[in-house]
Design a protein around this motif. Structure first.
Motif, PDB file in Angstrom:
ATOM      1  N   SER A   1      11.539  46.249 -13.870  1.00  0.00           N
ATOM      2  CA  SER A   1      12.191  47.385 -13.208  1.00  0.00           C
ATOM      3  C   SER A   1      13.692  47.428 -13.451  1.00  0.00           C
ATOM      4  O   SER A   1      14.457  47.901 -12.607  1.00  0.00           O
ATOM      5  CB  SER A   1      11.904  47.374 -11.701  1.00  0.00           C
ATOM      6  N   GLY A   2      14.113  46.936 -14.580  1.00  0.00           N
ATOM      7  CA  GLY A   2      15.525  46.972 -14.936  1.00  0.00           C
ATOM      8  C   GLY A   2      16.251  45.663 -14.785  1.00  0.00           C
ATOM      9  O   GLY A   2      17.335  45.482 -15.348  1.00  0.00           O
TER      10      GLY A   2
ATOM     11  N   LYS B   1      21.604  44.822 -16.722  1.00  0.00           N
ATOM     12  CA  LYS B   1      22.604  45.825 -16.354  1.00  0.00           C
ATOM     13  C   LYS B   1      22.687  46.083 -14.851  1.00  0.00           C
ATOM     14  O   LYS B   1      23.491  46.917 -14.410  1.00  0.00           O
ATOM     15  CB  LYS B   1      22.312  47.136 -17.090  1.00  0.00           C
ATOM     16  N   LEU B   2      21.877  45.392 -14.076  1.00  0.00           N
ATOM     17  CA  LEU B   2      21.919  45.545 -12.624  1.00  0.00           C
ATOM     18  C   LEU B   2      22.743  44.428 -12.009  1.00  0.00           C
ATOM     19  O   LEU B   2      22.831  43.333 -12.554  1.00  0.00           O
ATOM     20  CB  LEU B   2      20.500  45.524 -12.042  1.00  0.00           C
ATOM     21  N   ASP B   3      23.368  44.711 -10.863  1.00  0.00           N
ATOM     22  CA  ASP B   3      24.098  43.674 -10.136  1.00  0.00           C
ATOM     23  C   ASP B   3      23.927  43.908  -8.647  1.00  0.00           C
ATOM     24  O   ASP B   3      23.227  44.842  -8.226  1.00  0.00           O
ATOM     25  CB  ASP B   3      25.578  43.629 -10.535  1.00  0.00           C
ATOM     26  N   ARG B   4      24.568  43.092  -7.849  1.00  0.00           N
ATOM     27  CA  ARG B   4      24.377  43.155  -6.405  1.00  0.00           C
ATOM     28  C   ARG B   4      24.936  44.423  -5.774  1.00  0.00           C
ATOM     29  O   ARG B   4      24.627  44.751  -4.634  1.00  0.00           O
ATOM     30  CB  ARG B   4      24.988  41.911  -5.747  1.00  0.00           C
ATOM     31  N   ASP B   5      25.744  45.145  -6.505  1.00  0.00           N
ATOM     32  CA  ASP B   5      26.304  46.398  -5.998  1.00  0.00           C
ATOM     33  C   ASP B   5      25.519  47.625  -6.467  1.00  0.00           C
ATOM     34  O   ASP B   5      25.856  48.748  -6.092  1.00  0.00           O
ATOM     35  CB  ASP B   5      27.767  46.539  -6.442  1.00  0.00           C
ATOM     36  N   THR B   6      24.502  47.412  -7.287  1.00  0.00           N
ATOM     37  CA  THR B   6      23.715  48.537  -7.795  1.00  0.00           C
ATOM     38  C   THR B   6      22.977  49.225  -6.652  1.00  0.00           C
ATOM     39  O   THR B   6      22.341  48.571  -5.820  1.00  0.00           O
ATOM     40  CB  THR B   6      22.686  48.071  -8.840  1.00  0.00           C
TER      41      THR B   6
ATOM     42  N   ASP C   1      20.021  36.140 -10.128  1.00  0.00           N
ATOM     43  CA  ASP C   1      20.412  34.756 -10.443  1.00  0.00           C
ATOM     44  C   ASP C   1      19.713  34.284 -11.721  1.00  0.00           C
ATOM     45  O   ASP C   1      20.330  33.634 -12.580  1.00  0.00           O
ATOM     46  CB  ASP C   1      20.056  33.823  -9.287  1.00  0.00           C
ATOM     47  N   ALA C   2      18.437  34.603 -11.847  1.00  0.00           N
ATOM     48  CA  ALA C   2      17.681  34.181 -13.025  1.00  0.00           C
ATOM     49  C   ALA C   2      18.221  34.845 -14.290  1.00  0.00           C
ATOM     50  O   ALA C   2      18.325  34.204 -15.350  1.00  0.00           O
ATOM     51  CB  ALA C   2      16.202  34.515 -12.843  1.00  0.00           C
ATOM     52  N   VAL C   3      18.571  36.113 -14.195  1.00  0.00           N
ATOM     53  CA  VAL C   3      19.134  36.816 -15.348  1.00  0.00           C
ATOM     54  C   VAL C   3      20.442  36.157 -15.787  1.00  0.00           C
ATOM     55  O   VAL C   3      20.685  35.965 -16.989  1.00  0.00           O
ATOM     56  CB  VAL C   3      19.355  38.300 -15.018  1.00  0.00           C
ATOM     57  N   ASP C   4      21.267  35.791 -14.822  1.00  0.00           N
ATOM     58  CA  ASP C   4      22.530  35.117 -15.171  1.00  0.00           C
ATOM     59  C   ASP C   4      22.273  33.822 -15.938  1.00  0.00           C
ATOM     60  O   ASP C   4      23.007  33.480 -16.872  1.00  0.00           O
ATOM     61  CB  ASP C   4      23.332  34.815 -13.902  1.00  0.00           C
ATOM     62  N   GLU C   5      21.232  33.118 -15.570  1.00  0.00           N
ATOM     63  CA  GLU C   5      20.916  31.859 -16.246  1.00  0.00           C
ATOM     64  C   GLU C   5      20.335  32.088 -17.644  1.00  0.00           C
ATOM     65  O   GLU C   5      20.441  31.222 -18.515  1.00  0.00           O
ATOM     66  CB  GLU C   5      19.922  31.045 -15.398  1.00  0.00           C
TER      67      GLU C   5
ATOM     68  N   THR D   1      22.307  41.096 -29.608  1.00  0.00           N
ATOM     69  CA  THR D   1      20.996  41.435 -29.054  1.00  0.00           C
ATOM     70  C   THR D   1      21.153  41.690 -27.561  1.00  0.00           C
ATOM     71  O   THR D   1      21.841  40.938 -26.870  1.00  0.00           O
ATOM     72  CB  THR D   1      19.994  40.284 -29.261  1.00  0.00           C
ATOM     73  N   THR D   2      20.548  42.746 -27.044  1.00  0.00           N
ATOM     74  CA  THR D   2      20.622  43.008 -25.616  1.00  0.00           C
ATOM     75  C   THR D   2      19.611  42.150 -24.861  1.00  0.00           C
ATOM     76  O   THR D   2      18.648  41.643 -25.450  1.00  0.00           O
ATOM     77  CB  THR D   2      20.337  44.488 -25.308  1.00  0.00           C
ATOM     78  N   MET D   3      19.821  42.015 -23.574  1.00  0.00           N
ATOM     79  CA  MET D   3      18.865  41.287 -22.737  1.00  0.00           C
ATOM     80  C   MET D   3      17.491  41.943 -22.814  1.00  0.00           C
ATOM     81  O   MET D   3      16.455  41.263 -22.866  1.00  0.00           O
ATOM     82  CB  MET D   3      19.354  41.252 -21.286  1.00  0.00           C
TER      83      MET D   3
END
Length: 329
Positions: A207-208, A213-218, A251-255, A264-266
């Protein structure tokens, strides 16, 4: 873009397809023209597998696909998979019967503007449905009468997938699989390959979350399932962020970021990871952004992931994600 064979259907489909849930409903406001343009972009990029459902915008997604295929005279060039069952209200096992299937299929035939459906999938029915042989007898009858060319299932749980492929008529299974939902790669993938069943991977980017490209302020629109279904209030919570709590997913995405190669994009990294599993036939990320659709297609032609990258994905899953999802789906 390479093609893979969808189980025993004989369909040769692109490794990257297009999921069209978001051009129908539950992802904020999307106009019909935006939806049609997303489909056009996908076809121009080489995609020849489209996935939809009769409930996506109450038929809006199917109609948009039909409009584009008609304007391009492309019906013979594209495989369209649709789904049926979620129109039932209440959504109960008893509703999965021959009479209702007939109505659902006729409506989808009309929406898509075709005489026969390429692939009809049961749309995440209750688990009990998979233990009712008469359901699959009814699908066999629809196929024998030429209303559908093939059928499969779209499931929530590995248990449902394993049960479904015991029926010889089931030629495909659509399931959630990504670096945050890894359980299907165990027993189910082996059994699907052994039985020559096609595997369609949905919710590949969680789901993105796995776009990075998502963060805690999204913030998400009120009519976006990433707003109203985070706790499973509307449908199975596994469909939203793959069932991973939003903050844990971030958190997992950051790791994972350090494992993504430069250039290459995520999202591309994630799609590469999914396609590295031979049991997977096609993966169906959804988007209304032409740029994102083209980037997703480009992922199929990037170099394969290294052993170290696969190892890092496994480490992140074990540390940040497994406890939330592995036992549930």
């Amino acid at each position: 873009m390479d093609h893979r064979t969808l189980g025993s259907t004989g369909y040769r489909v692109t490794e990257i397809g297009l999921g069209t849930w978001n051009i129908g409903s539950d992802w904020g406001d999307v106009s019909d023209e935006e939806g049609r343009e997303a489909i056009r972009t996908a076809l121009d990029a080489g995609i020849d597998f489209l996935d939809t459902a009769d409930v996506y915008g109450d038929g809006k997604s199917e109609r948009n696909i039909g409009d584009v295929l008609d304007e391009r005279d492309a019906y013979d060039d594209v495989t369209v998979a649709t789904k049926a069952g979620r129109r039932l209200d209440p959504h109960e096992p008893a509703g999965y019967n021959a009479e209702n299937f007939e109505q659902f299929v006729d409506r989808s035939l009309d929406n898509l503007g075709v005489d026969s459906l390429d692939l009809l999938q049961l749309h995440c029915p209750p688990t009990e449905v998979y233990y009712q042989p008469e359901v699959f007898d009814a699908l066999d009858d629809l196929k024998a009468r030429g209303k559908i060319d093939a059928y499969g299932v779209s499931v929530e749980k590995v248990e449902e997938a394993l049960k479904a492929i015991e029926y010889p008529g089931v030629e495909s299974v659509q399931i959630i699989f990504n670096p945050f939902r890894q359980r299907p790669s165990e027993l189910f993938f082996r059994e699907a390959a052994r039985r020559d069943v096609g595997v369609i991977v949905r919710v590949p980017l969680a789901s993105g979350l796995l776009t990075g490209k998502l963060d805690r302020d999204t913030e998400f629109p009120e009519n976006d399932h990433r707003n109203y279904n985070r706790d499973g209030d509307a449908f199975d919570v596994g469909e939203t962020f793959a069932g991973v709590p939003f903050e844990a997913g971030l958190d997992a995405v950051d790791e994972l970021r350090p494992a993504v190669p430069e250039g290459t994009t995520m999202a591309q990294f994630t799609l590469q990871w999914i396609l590295s599993f031979d049991a997977v036939t096609t993966v169906i990320p959804g988007s209304t952004s032409p740029e994102h659709i083209e980037d997703n297609v480009a992922a199929a032609d990037l170099p394969p992931l290294t052993a170290d990258q696969h190892h890092r994905v496994a480490e992140v899953y074990d540390e940040y994600v497994r406890e939330h999802v592995h036992h549930r789906w």
